[in-house]
Design an enzyme around this catalytic site. Sequence first.
Site, PDB file in Angstrom:
ATOM      1  N   LEU A   1       0.871  -1.163   0.000  1.00 17.96           N
ATOM      2  CA  LEU A   1       0.000   0.000   0.000  1.00 17.96           C
ATOM      3  C   LEU A   1       0.910   1.215   0.000  1.00 17.96           C
ATOM      4  O   LEU A   1       1.934   1.231   0.696  1.00 17.96           O
ATOM      5  CB  LEU A   1      -0.899   0.022   1.236  1.00 17.96           C
ATOM      6  CG  LEU A   1      -1.918  -1.112   1.386  1.00 17.96           C
ATOM      7  CD1 LEU A   1      -2.732  -0.910   2.656  1.00 17.96           C
ATOM      8  CD2 LEU A   1      -2.834  -1.191   0.178  1.00 17.96           C
ATOM      9  N   ASP A   2       0.563   2.241  -0.764  1.00 20.37           N
ATOM     10  CA  ASP A   2       1.445   3.399  -0.800  1.00 20.37           C
ATOM     11  C   ASP A   2       1.428   4.130   0.543  1.00 20.37           C
ATOM     12  O   ASP A   2       0.632   3.837   1.433  1.00 20.37           O
ATOM     13  CB  ASP A   2       1.126   4.320  -1.982  1.00 20.37           C
ATOM     14  CG  ASP A   2      -0.246   4.984  -1.876  1.00 20.37           C
ATOM     15  OD1 ASP A   2      -0.575   5.496  -0.799  1.00 20.37           O
ATOM     16  OD2 ASP A   2      -0.978   4.993  -2.877  1.00 20.37           O
ATOM     17  N   TYR A   3       2.324   5.092   0.664  1.00 25.96           N
ATOM     18  CA  TYR A   3       2.609   5.752   1.941  1.00 25.96           C
ATOM     19  C   TYR A   3       1.358   6.297   2.622  1.00 25.96           C
ATOM     20  O   TYR A   3       1.183   6.154   3.838  1.00 25.96           O
ATOM     21  CB  TYR A   3       3.618   6.877   1.685  1.00 25.96           C
ATOM     22  CG  TYR A   3       4.199   7.520   2.916  1.00 25.96           C
ATOM     23  CD1 TYR A   3       4.931   6.781   3.840  1.00 25.96           C
ATOM     24  CD2 TYR A   3       4.058   8.893   3.138  1.00 25.96           C
ATOM     25  CE1 TYR A   3       5.478   7.373   4.959  1.00 25.96           C
ATOM     26  CE2 TYR A   3       4.606   9.497   4.252  1.00 25.96           C
ATOM     27  CZ  TYR A   3       5.316   8.736   5.165  1.00 25.96           C
ATOM     28  OH  TYR A   3       5.861   9.331   6.276  1.00 25.96           O
TER      29      TYR A   3
ATOM     30  N   THR B   1      -1.872   5.450   1.874  1.00 27.75           N
ATOM     31  CA  THR B   1      -3.022   4.545   1.861  1.00 27.75           C
ATOM     32  C   THR B   1      -3.080   3.746   3.158  1.00 27.75           C
ATOM     33  O   THR B   1      -2.058   3.282   3.662  1.00 27.75           O
ATOM     34  CB  THR B   1      -2.957   3.591   0.658  1.00 27.75           C
ATOM     35  OG1 THR B   1      -2.966   4.364  -0.543  1.00 27.75           O
ATOM     36  CG2 THR B   1      -4.152   2.648   0.637  1.00 27.75           C
TER      37      THR B   1
ATOM     38  N   ARG C   1      -5.981   5.277  -7.264  1.00 27.97           N
ATOM     39  CA  ARG C   1      -5.786   6.720  -7.450  1.00 27.97           C
ATOM     40  C   ARG C   1      -5.808   7.077  -8.932  1.00 27.97           C
ATOM     41  O   ARG C   1      -6.385   8.105  -9.330  1.00 27.97           O
ATOM     42  CB  ARG C   1      -4.459   7.152  -6.810  1.00 27.97           C
ATOM     43  CG  ARG C   1      -4.441   6.948  -5.287  1.00 27.97           C
ATOM     44  CD  ARG C   1      -3.144   7.434  -4.675  1.00 27.97           C
ATOM     45  NE  ARG C   1      -3.058   7.085  -3.268  1.00 27.97           N
ATOM     46  CZ  ARG C   1      -3.599   7.785  -2.270  1.00 27.97           C
ATOM     47  NH1 ARG C   1      -4.262   8.887  -2.545  1.00 27.97           N
ATOM     48  NH2 ARG C   1      -3.474   7.382  -1.009  1.00 27.97           N
TER      49      ARG C   1
END
Length: 256
Positions: free
Chosen positions: A113-115, A117, A201
């Site tokens: 998961l990105d930073y 999220t 996104r």
Amino acid sequence: MPARQTGAEQERLQRYLARAGISSRRSCERLILEGRVSVNGRVVIQLGTKVSPGFDKVTCDGRSVTPSASLVYLILNKPAGVLTTLSDPRGRPVIRDLLPPQGLPRLFPVGRLDYQTEGLVLLTNDGTLAYGLMHPSFEVEKEYLAKVRGCPTPADLVKLKAGVMSKGERLRATQAKIVSRGVGSAWLKLVVHEGRYHEIRRLCDAIGYPVLRLQRVRLGPIVLGKLPKGYWRRLSPVELTSMRRAVERSHTCGDQ
């Protein structure tokens, strides 16, 4: 080279490495191709190589590799502002910081998961299951809740399900619906299969509704539920069985 016991069970080298918690099976394949793995003192670069656990001596970067007898499966509710990795040279918070310093084997996250999220991250030392969950061909569902700026129309949701172009890639959600509306924003439920880079996104940007907040709430049959942010728990036997069945079912469907 030591003698191999007659009838000793063999397995592919990359699977053996993944079971040992080195990394995911795909990453282990890269380690082999880079010449960083040896079997009985000889560097191996062929992905089809098989080894006999308990008889062959396997090393990676010069260190002995032995699969753990106990496989561990955790889910963690990642807060925003934490990296889905085990270390960061810049000293930023990572998911390892949310786990106890002792008492668990070396685990690695299944996907990222990105930073910013939030939500469900699965951690395990079972490389075989991790491979099945991450590989796009297995088509394991990932469900997200996305708060977007503005309120998409029914036509916008149809576009998400039909597919949109983003940076030369075609992205699509298998499910897209509005969960709630607010002042100048809305919460969407979006389900995807492939898990491409920043997929949710990019999907929302493509229809003109940028994401303000994003949370993964389901991975295959495993649901985040009411697990508090920053906390983790072990998968139940029922959850683990359902996860394995989902991967096997997806693999079977993909072969048809």
